[in-house]
Design a protein around this motif. Structure first.
Motif, PDB file in Angstrom:
ATOM      1  N   SER A 155       0.928  -1.265  -0.066  1.00 52.34           N
ATOM      2  CA  SER A 155      -0.064  -0.103  -0.059  1.00 52.34           C
ATOM      3  C   SER A 155       0.746   1.162  -0.069  1.00 52.34           C
ATOM      4  O   SER A 155       2.186   1.140   0.470  1.00 52.34           O
ATOM      5  CB  SER A 155      -1.144  -0.014   1.180  1.00 52.34           C
TER       6      SER A 155
ATOM      7  N   SER B 116      -4.395   7.350  -2.030  1.00 54.36           N
ATOM      8  CA  SER B 116      -4.398   6.016  -1.317  1.00 54.36           C
ATOM      9  C   SER B 116      -4.353   5.073  -2.396  1.00 54.36           C
ATOM     10  O   SER B 116      -5.553   4.836  -3.076  1.00 54.36           O
ATOM     11  CB  SER B 116      -5.691   5.951  -0.393  1.00 54.36           C
TER      12      SER B 116
ATOM     13  N   ASP C 199      -3.393  14.079   1.789  1.00 58.95           N
ATOM     14  CA  ASP C 199      -4.956  13.594   1.599  1.00 58.95           C
ATOM     15  C   ASP C 199      -5.146  13.411  -0.192  1.00 58.95           C
ATOM     16  O   ASP C 199      -6.186  13.686  -0.555  1.00 58.95           O
ATOM     17  CB  ASP C 199      -5.682  14.465   1.989  1.00 58.95           C
TER      18      ASP C 199
ATOM     19  N   MET D 283       0.347   5.609   0.474  1.00 62.07           N
ATOM     20  CA  MET D 283      -0.648   6.797   0.834  1.00 62.07           C
ATOM     21  C   MET D 283       0.194   8.301   0.907  1.00 62.07           C
ATOM     22  O   MET D 283       1.393   8.296   1.420  1.00 62.07           O
ATOM     23  CB  MET D 283      -1.309   6.661   2.084  1.00 62.07           C
TER      24      MET D 283
END
Length: 154
Positions: free
Chosen positions: A61, A69, A66, A63
């Protein structure tokens, strides 16, 4: 849209016939990415965030603030139902403005599914302009509305 830029790189592969091409990579940028660029290439390439390799392990993963993702994992069903190879290396991206992108990474090409709401001021691209009138989404009419070639600096 003015804020969202999702560009594809297309080339022939060993499986291409009659001059067809396949999606080899996508680049996601524009002001909605706050100056960042995400590039996804087929399995013979890499995935990068601002030029730095990401998601090098499977599964993994990533990220960033904001903005993005990203989940790189095995999918149960391919985008292209004709694909029978397993495992399906899938990438799910959640981006600003409710943009969602699913990518199947294959040896030499990508299958890409983009989901987004209609954007203020409209949008246009490879798949049309999302005005619910498929008759104006032919390659010829899309070519009349925009240059389908990406400049070297982009």
């Amino acid at each position: 849209s003015r804020a969202i830029s999702i560009q594809g790189r297309y080339n022939a592969t060993q499986w291409s016939i009659d001059g067809q091409s396949a999606t080899r990579a996508i680049a996601i940028g524009g002001s909605f990415m706050k100056g960042h660029t995400l590039i996804i290439e087929a399995m013979d390439g890499q995935m990068t965030w601002d030029g730095q390799a990401i998601l090098q392990e499977f599964p993994s993963s990533f990220m960033a603030e904001d903005i993005v993702s990203a989940h790189y994992h095995e999918l149960q069903e391919p985008i292209d139902k004709a694909e029978t190879h397993r495992p399906i290396h899938g990438l799910d991206l959640d981006l600003p403005f409710g943009v969602r992108v699913r990518v199947n990474r294959w040896a030499k090409h990508l299958d890409v599914l983009i989901a987004m709401r209609p954007q203020v001021g409209g949008q246009d691209g490879h798949c049309g302009n999302l005005n619910l009138d498929a008759s104006d989404d032919t390659l010829e009419l899309i070519s009349d509305r925009m240059n389908l070639r990406v400049s070297a600096q982009d």
